[in-house]
Scaffold this motif. Structure first.
Motif, PDB file in Angstrom:
ATOM      1  N   THR A 138      -8.340  34.364  -9.223  1.00 38.54           N
ATOM      2  CA  THR A 138      -8.154  35.739  -9.693  1.00 38.54           C
ATOM      3  C   THR A 138      -7.660  36.669  -8.587  1.00 38.54           C
ATOM      4  O   THR A 138      -7.309  37.813  -8.861  1.00 38.54           O
ATOM      5  N   LYS A 139      -7.647  36.199  -7.352  1.00 39.02           N
ATOM      6  CA  LYS A 139      -7.215  37.034  -6.236  1.00 39.02           C
ATOM      7  C   LYS A 139      -5.688  37.070  -6.151  1.00 39.02           C
ATOM      8  O   LYS A 139      -5.007  36.082  -6.406  1.00 39.02           O
ATOM      9  N   GLY A 140      -5.167  38.235  -5.757  1.00 38.04           N
ATOM     10  CA  GLY A 140      -3.727  38.366  -5.579  1.00 38.04           C
ATOM     11  C   GLY A 140      -3.229  37.504  -4.432  1.00 38.04           C
ATOM     12  O   GLY A 140      -3.942  37.269  -3.449  1.00 38.04           O
ATOM     13  N   HIS A 141      -2.000  37.034  -4.558  1.00 40.68           N
ATOM     14  CA  HIS A 141      -1.433  36.143  -3.542  1.00 40.68           C
ATOM     15  C   HIS A 141       0.081  36.196  -3.628  1.00 40.68           C
ATOM     16  O   HIS A 141       0.659  36.358  -4.707  1.00 40.68           O
ATOM     17  N   THR A 142       0.742  36.064  -2.487  1.00 36.48           N
ATOM     18  CA  THR A 142       2.189  35.917  -2.472  1.00 36.48           C
ATOM     19  C   THR A 142       2.577  35.103  -1.252  1.00 36.48           C
ATOM     20  O   THR A 142       1.828  35.045  -0.265  1.00 36.48           O
ATOM     21  N   GLY A 143       3.717  34.458  -1.312  1.00 36.85           N
ATOM     22  CA  GLY A 143       4.154  33.647  -0.184  1.00 36.85           C
ATOM     23  C   GLY A 143       5.635  33.340  -0.255  1.00 36.85           C
ATOM     24  O   GLY A 143       6.260  33.414  -1.319  1.00 36.85           O
ATOM     25  N   ILE A 166       8.674  30.634   1.824  1.00 36.18           N
ATOM     26  CA  ILE A 166       9.058  29.664   2.849  1.00 36.18           C
ATOM     27  C   ILE A 166      10.408  30.088   3.405  1.00 36.18           C
ATOM     28  O   ILE A 166      11.385  30.236   2.662  1.00 36.18           O
ATOM     29  N   VAL A 167      10.439  30.314   4.715  1.00 35.08           N
ATOM     30  CA  VAL A 167      11.660  30.735   5.399  1.00 35.08           C
ATOM     31  C   VAL A 167      11.907  29.772   6.553  1.00 35.08           C
ATOM     32  O   VAL A 167      11.096  29.691   7.485  1.00 35.08           O
ATOM     33  N   ASP A 168      12.989  29.029   6.479  1.00 37.14           N
ATOM     34  CA  ASP A 168      13.354  28.070   7.532  1.00 37.14           C
ATOM     35  C   ASP A 168      12.188  27.144   7.880  1.00 37.14           C
ATOM     36  O   ASP A 168      11.878  26.913   9.057  1.00 37.14           O
ATOM     37  N   GLY A 169      11.525  26.641   6.854  1.00 41.72           N
ATOM     38  CA  GLY A 169      10.454  25.674   7.054  1.00 41.72           C
ATOM     39  C   GLY A 169       9.121  26.267   7.446  1.00 41.72           C
ATOM     40  O   GLY A 169       8.168  25.518   7.708  1.00 41.72           O
ATOM     41  N   GLU A 170       9.010  27.598   7.492  1.00 44.98           N
ATOM     42  CA  GLU A 170       7.749  28.253   7.832  1.00 44.98           C
ATOM     43  C   GLU A 170       7.233  29.011   6.618  1.00 44.98           C
ATOM     44  O   GLU A 170       8.005  29.654   5.903  1.00 44.98           O
ATOM     45  N   LEU A 171       5.926  28.932   6.402  1.00 45.23           N
ATOM     46  CA  LEU A 171       5.299  29.576   5.251  1.00 45.23           C
ATOM     47  C   LEU A 171       4.690  30.908   5.665  1.00 45.23           C
ATOM     48  O   LEU A 171       3.826  30.962   6.542  1.00 45.23           O
ATOM     49  N   TYR A 172       5.157  31.981   5.044  1.00 46.66           N
ATOM     50  CA  TYR A 172       4.582  33.312   5.219  1.00 46.66           C
ATOM     51  C   TYR A 172       3.748  33.595   3.967  1.00 46.66           C
ATOM     52  O   TYR A 172       4.288  33.638   2.857  1.00 46.66           O
ATOM     53  N   SER A 173       2.451  33.778   4.142  1.00 54.18           N
ATOM     54  CA  SER A 173       1.582  33.965   2.986  1.00 54.18           C
ATOM     55  C   SER A 173       0.703  35.192   3.173  1.00 54.18           C
ATOM     56  O   SER A 173       0.302  35.528   4.291  1.00 54.18           O
ATOM     57  N   ALA A 174       0.419  35.852   2.065  1.00 63.16           N
ATOM     58  CA  ALA A 174      -0.527  36.967   2.035  1.00 63.16           C
ATOM     59  C   ALA A 174      -1.613  36.566   1.050  1.00 63.16           C
ATOM     60  O   ALA A 174      -1.361  36.435  -0.150  1.00 63.16           O
ATOM     61  N   THR A 175      -2.817  36.352   1.565  1.00 63.23           N
ATOM     62  CA  THR A 175      -3.871  35.769   0.742  1.00 63.23           C
ATOM     63  C   THR A 175      -5.230  36.134   1.327  1.00 63.23           C
ATOM     64  O   THR A 175      -5.339  37.072   2.126  1.00 63.23           O
ATOM     65  N   PHE A 176      -6.271  35.396   0.921  1.00 61.39           N
ATOM     66  CA  PHE A 176      -7.617  35.600   1.464  1.00 61.39           C
ATOM     67  C   PHE A 176      -8.049  34.320   2.167  1.00 61.39           C
ATOM     68  O   PHE A 176      -7.896  33.222   1.636  1.00 61.39           O
ATOM     69  N   ASN A 177      -8.609  34.489   3.354  1.00 61.11           N
ATOM     70  CA  ASN A 177      -8.801  33.372   4.265  1.00 61.11           C
ATOM     71  C   ASN A 177     -10.197  32.768   4.214  1.00 61.11           C
ATOM     72  O   ASN A 177     -10.518  31.909   5.029  1.00 61.11           O
ATOM     73  N   ASN A 178     -11.037  33.229   3.277  1.00 66.54           N
ATOM     74  CA  ASN A 178     -12.383  32.658   3.197  1.00 66.54           C
ATOM     75  C   ASN A 178     -12.830  32.559   1.745  1.00 66.54           C
ATOM     76  O   ASN A 178     -12.212  33.120   0.834  1.00 66.54           O
ATOM     77  N   PHE A 179     -13.916  31.850   1.543  1.00 63.87           N
ATOM     78  CA  PHE A 179     -14.429  31.567   0.205  1.00 63.87           C
ATOM     79  C   PHE A 179     -14.848  32.841  -0.524  1.00 63.87           C
ATOM     80  O   PHE A 179     -14.635  32.985  -1.728  1.00 63.87           O
ATOM     81  N   LEU A 180     -15.434  33.801   0.202  1.00 63.80           N
ATOM     82  CA  LEU A 180     -15.944  35.023  -0.414  1.00 63.80           C
ATOM     83  C   LEU A 180     -14.837  36.016  -0.761  1.00 63.80           C
ATOM     84  O   LEU A 180     -15.082  36.990  -1.472  1.00 63.80           O
ATOM     85  N   GLY A 181     -13.636  35.804  -0.246  1.00 64.86           N
ATOM     86  CA  GLY A 181     -12.542  36.732  -0.511  1.00 64.86           C
ATOM     87  C   GLY A 181     -12.686  38.042   0.226  1.00 64.86           C
ATOM     88  O   GLY A 181     -12.236  39.089  -0.254  1.00 64.86           O
TER      89      GLY A 181
END
Length: 263
Positions: free
Chosen positions: A58-63, A65-80
Motif C-alpha cells: 500500500t506504500k507509494g513507490h517509484t523507480g 533504471i538508467v544505464d543499468g542503475e536503479l533509482y528508487s523512491a521507497t521505504f527502507n524498513n518493514f515498518l515503513g
C-alpha cells in the motif's frame, strides 16, 4: 479471502535481453531478472529487494533504471518509517538520502523521470533524475499538519561527499509543486500521478500532474502542467534554511555559495 502473496511493484527493461522485476514477496521484498525470449525467471537469481521495493504493497513507490542503475523512491524498513531515495545496481556504490524529516517526511511517492540535461550543454551540466511525491511539510509556521506536493531531483553523476554525506546525495534538492485555483481559494496538495511528455529535446519536456483536494465535503481533482525549464529555475533559488536558534525555517539571505546547493 487472503491478500496476494507477492505484489509486483517494479517491472522495467534492464537490457536488450532481460527485464528487472521487484515484488513485496510477503513483506520480504525480492527482485530478479526475467529473460525476455521465453519470459522466464531464474529463481536462483533472486536478490534482496530492500531499498528497491516497499515491504508494504500500500506504500507509494517509484523507480527507474538508467544505464543499468536503479533509482528508487521507497521505504527502507518493514515498518515503513524510513523513506529513502536510493541508487543501486550498476557500477557505482549505493547512494541514498538521509533519514531526516527535512529531506523526506512521510512521503507518498508517485513518479520519477530521467532528463538528459547534459545534451548540448555549454556548461557541462549533468543528467538529472526527478522524483514526484506528496509529504508533510516541516517549513511552515502553523499548528495544523500540512501536506504538500513536491518535486525533487538528484544528479546522475553524484558520488556523495568526501567527508560529510559519504554515500549520501550531495545534489538532492526539492521544491513545492503548486497547483491551485485562486478564485476558489483552493489548493491541490495531494499528488496522485505524474505523466512526463518528452519533446524534441530535453528543454521541451513537460510534466502533467494529477492532484486531489478536499473542498468542503467534496473531493475535487485537477491537472496542472509544469515545463522542465520552470522546474529547473525553481532549483536555482531562492532557498530556505533551518535556523537553529529560532527553531524554524526561513529564506536564505546570504550569498549563495559556489558551487551552489545541488550543483
Amino acid at each position: 479471502q487472503t491478500d496476494c502473496f507477492n505484489y509486483v511493484r517494479f517491472l522495467q527493461s534492464y537490457n536488450s535481453s532481460h527485464l528487472y522485476a521487484c515484488g513485496t514477496y510477503a513483506f520480504q521484498p525480492k527482485c530478479t531478472y526475467i529473460e525476455l525470449s521465453g519470459f522466464t525467471l531464474d529463481p536462483v537469481a533472486f536478490e534482496d529487494g530492500k531499498g528497491k521495493c516497499p515491504y508494504d504493497p500500500t506504500k507509494g513507490h517509484t523507480g527507474l533504471i538508467v544505464d543499468g542503475e536503479l533509482y528508487s523512491a521507497t521505504f527502507n524498513n518493514f515498518l515503513g518509517t524510513e523513506p529513502v531515495i536510493l541508487r543501486n545496481l550498476g557500477p557505482h556504490y549505493s547512494m541514498k538520502t538521509e533519514y531526516l524529516t527535512s529531506w523526506l517526511n512521510e512521503p507518498h511517492f508517485v513518479a520519477s523521470a530521467y532528463i538528459q540535461e547534459s545534451a548540448a550543454s555549454s556548461t557541462g551540466d549533468d543528467d538529472k533524475v526527478y522524483f514526484f511525491f506528496s509529504e508533510r511539510a516541516v517549513e511552515y509556521d502553523c499548528y495544523a499538519e500540512q501536506v504538500v506536493a513536491r518535486v525533487a531531483r538528484v544528479c546522475k553523476g553524484d558520488v556523495g561527499g568526501a567527508r560529510t554525506l559519504q554515500k549520501k546525495w550531495t545534489t538532492f534538492l526539492k521544491a513545492r509543486l503548486v497547483c491551485a485555483a485562486p478564485e476558489q481559494q483552493l489548493h491541490f496538495n495531494r499528488l496522485q500521478a505524474v505523466f512526463t511528455l518528452p519533446g524534441d529535446n530535453w528543454q521541451d519536456t513537460t510534466f502533467f500532474g494529477v492532484f486531489q483536494a478536499r473542498w468542503g465535503d467534496v473531493d475535487v481533482s485537477a491537472i496542472c502542467r509544469y515545463h522542465i525549464l520552470e522546474v529547473k529555475k525553481a532549483f536555482e533559488g531562492p532557498y530556505k534554511e533551518y535556523r537553529e536558534q529560532a527553531q524554524k525555517w526561513g529564506r536564505y539571505s546570504d550569498e549563495v555559495p559556489s558551487p551552489r546547493p545541488g550543483a
